[in-house]
Write an enzyme that holds these catalytic residues in place. Sequence first.
Site, short mmCIF file in Angstrom:
data_model
loop_
_atom_site.label_atom_id
_atom_site.label_comp_id
_atom_site.label_asym_id
_atom_site.label_seq_id
_atom_site.Cartn_x
_atom_site.Cartn_y
_atom_site.Cartn_z
N HIS A 1 12.84 10.27 35.15
CA HIS A 1 12.41 11.22 34.14
C HIS A 1 13.49 12.27 33.87
O HIS A 1 14.14 12.72 34.82
CB HIS A 1 11.13 11.91 34.64
N CYS B 1 32.99 -14.35 17.73
CA CYS B 1 32.55 -13.13 18.43
C CYS B 1 33.62 -12.05 18.37
O CYS B 1 33.35 -10.92 17.98
CB CYS B 1 32.22 -13.48 19.88
N GLU C 1 21.64 -6.10 10.53
CA GLU C 1 22.68 -5.26 11.14
C GLU C 1 23.57 -4.61 10.08
O GLU C 1 23.88 -3.42 10.16
CB GLU C 1 23.51 -6.09 12.12
N LYS D 1 31.59 -6.06 14.60
CA LYS D 1 30.26 -5.58 14.14
C LYS D 1 29.81 -4.37 14.96
O LYS D 1 29.38 -3.36 14.41
CB LYS D 1 29.27 -6.74 14.23
N CYS E 1 30.42 -10.33 16.84
CA CYS E 1 29.87 -9.31 17.75
C CYS E 1 30.75 -8.07 17.91
O CYS E 1 30.26 -6.94 17.80
CB CYS E 1 29.66 -9.90 19.14
N TYR F 1 19.57 -11.65 11.64
CA TYR F 1 20.40 -10.73 12.43
C TYR F 1 21.47 -10.04 11.57
O TYR F 1 21.62 -8.83 11.61
CB TYR F 1 21.16 -11.49 13.52
N GLU G 1 11.59 5.10 31.18
CA GLU G 1 10.52 5.31 32.16
C GLU G 1 9.18 4.77 31.64
O GLU G 1 8.27 4.49 32.42
CB GLU G 1 10.39 6.79 32.54
P1 NDP Z 1 19.63 -16.00 10.72
O1 NDP Z 1 19.28 -17.40 10.96
O2 NDP Z 1 19.37 -14.99 11.77
O3 NDP Z 1 18.96 -15.48 9.38
C1 NDP Z 1 19.12 -16.15 8.18
C2 NDP Z 1 18.30 -15.43 7.14
O4 NDP Z 1 18.57 -15.99 5.88
C3 NDP Z 1 16.80 -15.53 7.38
O5 NDP Z 1 16.21 -14.31 7.08
C4 NDP Z 1 16.40 -16.61 6.40
O6 NDP Z 1 15.10 -16.44 5.92
C5 NDP Z 1 17.35 -16.36 5.25
N1 NDP Z 1 17.61 -17.55 4.45
C6 NDP Z 1 17.94 -18.78 4.89
N2 NDP Z 1 18.12 -19.61 3.85
C7 NDP Z 1 17.91 -18.89 2.74
C8 NDP Z 1 17.95 -19.18 1.35
N3 NDP Z 1 18.25 -20.39 0.93
N4 NDP Z 1 17.65 -18.19 0.48
C9 NDP Z 1 17.34 -16.96 0.92
N5 NDP Z 1 17.31 -16.62 2.21
C10 NDP Z 1 17.58 -17.57 3.11
O7 NDP Z 1 21.17 -16.06 10.33
P2 NDP Z 1 22.32 -14.99 10.33
O8 NDP Z 1 23.31 -15.54 9.40
O9 NDP Z 1 21.79 -13.62 10.13
O10 NDP Z 1 22.88 -15.09 11.82
C11 NDP Z 1 23.27 -16.36 12.34
C12 NDP Z 1 23.07 -16.39 13.83
O11 NDP Z 1 24.10 -15.65 14.45
C13 NDP Z 1 21.78 -15.74 14.31
O12 NDP Z 1 20.69 -16.57 14.26
C14 NDP Z 1 22.14 -15.36 15.71
O13 NDP Z 1 21.90 -16.48 16.53
C15 NDP Z 1 23.62 -15.05 15.62
N6 NDP Z 1 23.85 -13.59 15.57
C16 NDP Z 1 23.50 -12.83 16.63
C17 NDP Z 1 23.69 -11.47 16.62
C18 NDP Z 1 23.28 -10.67 17.81
O14 NDP Z 1 23.11 -11.22 18.89
N7 NDP Z 1 23.11 -9.35 17.67
C19 NDP Z 1 24.27 -10.80 15.48
C20 NDP Z 1 24.58 -11.68 14.39
C21 NDP Z 1 24.38 -13.02 14.45
P3 NDP Z 1 13.81 -17.07 6.67
O15 NDP Z 1 13.52 -16.17 7.81
O16 NDP Z 1 12.77 -17.07 5.62
O17 NDP Z 1 14.22 -18.44 7.09
#
Ligand code: NDP
Length: 449
Positions: free
Chosen positions: A438, A43, A184, A51, A48, A180, A443
């Site tokens: 407002h 984080c 982002e 970022k 976080c 995510y 709102e």
């Molecule tokens: P996520 O799990 O959110 O997303 C992973 C993405 O990668 C999905 O779109 C998934 O597709 C895709 N994917 C997975 N495997 C493959 C593959 N083999 N080939 C192509 N695409 C693939 O992971 P992130 O790494 O983005 O983030 C990890 C975690 O960190 C999040 O889940 C969240 O919990 C946390 N986080 C939170 C944030 C916040 O609160 N603002 C910010 C950043 C991270 P599909 O959907 O098809 O499975």
Amino acid sequence: MAQYDLDLFVIGAGSGGVRAARVASQHGARVAIAEEANFGGTCVNRGCVPKKLFVYASRFAAEFEQAAAYGWQLPKPAFDWPTLLRNKDAEIARLESVYRRNLDQAGVTIHAERAVLEDAHTVRLSTSGKRLTAAHILIAVGGRPHAGPAFPGQELAITSDEVFHLQQLPRRILIVGGGYIAIEFAGIFAGLGVNTALLHRGPHVLRGFDEEIRTTLEDSYRQRGIRMLLNNTLTRLEKTADGLRATLADGSTVETDVVMLCVGRRPYTGELGLDAAGVATGKNGEIRVDAQSCTNVPSIHAVGDVTDRVNLTPVAIREGQAFADSVFGQRPATVDHSLVPTAVFSTPEIGTVGPSEEAARERYPALKVYRARFRPMKTAFAASNEPMLMKLLVDGETDRVVGAHVLGEGGAEMIQLLAVSIGMGATKADLDRTIALHPSAAEEWVTMR
Ligand code: NDP
């Protein structure tokens, strides 16, 4: 507990580990913590915090554009990446030292080195070779970016670990993933003026989020000039004279400078001695725990991303607190993972609590959906098409609000507050009774009919 050197040994000084160590120590336990990298974990150092600083940097571009319509005359804005990196690094260093100081002040012994389990009560410190025994061990080592299945040239790509230290701002970037982190960073780089493409294997990004929010965000990203390459995957990466060439599954190619893989994260459980201690893991290496965050070994607990429950900083903190209160404070506590508010810091940003409309329809047969879709007042003078979308999901049988979703400026801040009312069981009538503030976007939550 005197048969052991310590009452608690915590492995990993990220959000969950630090909270657990401090609280256990305040409850009177003799506590030590080990951290092989920087204090504060993902984080603070690679997630976080940096970022969000990047998100702030990226949003000035639109502000400058809108400023002219409000009468401000500015010189042509220019962005300097090294300045952002330098200031970000200084802020992270400050926060890291705060984390260390807080541990110190709480009376926790700090070991700035890797710790590995030797058995159910023993850890070995890798650098000093010291062995320590503890009545309880807490594993809070978090996760690491996962590069996905191997493909030729994969080593040329970066992940979210490296993106915070890029020597220079690329001219072009290809971001792979639709979760995510991908969303982002696509927003960040587009805002900083980088030619940005986003490649996702599915038909829509942000699987699991509300469908309308997902598609509206995609439209908004397209309007911002982000190339949305959907239903496609990366099969090959190679160097060219002036950058990288990415070949996709459909045979098309993308010329770019940086490829960032954001295809998920994995628990950081490799070579941690879990086998030696007999700790059971799941298929992605996550440590299996019960509602009390206890593993199959009674003296070993685990919290945060390493358990792959809800991978968010505040959840890890809550799990660390509940563990310490339960085990050392005689205050049994568990964490409710069912109503966790979350945000995606895209631009426009997403705030969400409760199920998507699609999931809610399955759970609540009498679901009522209220929505407001409008152009934010702030963009009234500008050519901007940035949308604001707000949705309220209400169980028609009980009138209780079961979920809320927003896409637009201030979305995260709104959802944090709305989550309080929803957690308390607010009904639609409660919101209707509240007088609107407002003019504001928020709102709309109390005026939806
Ligand atoms: P996520 O799990 O959110 O997303 C992973 C993405 O990668 C999905 O779109 C998934 O597709 C895709 N994917 C997975 N495997 C493959 C593959 N083999 N080939 C192509 N695409 C693939 O992971 P992130 O790494 O983005 O983030 C990890 C975690 O960190 C999040 O889940 C969240 O919990 C946390 N986080 C939170 C944030 C916040 O609160 N603002 C910010 C950043 C991270 P599909 O959907 O098809 O499975």
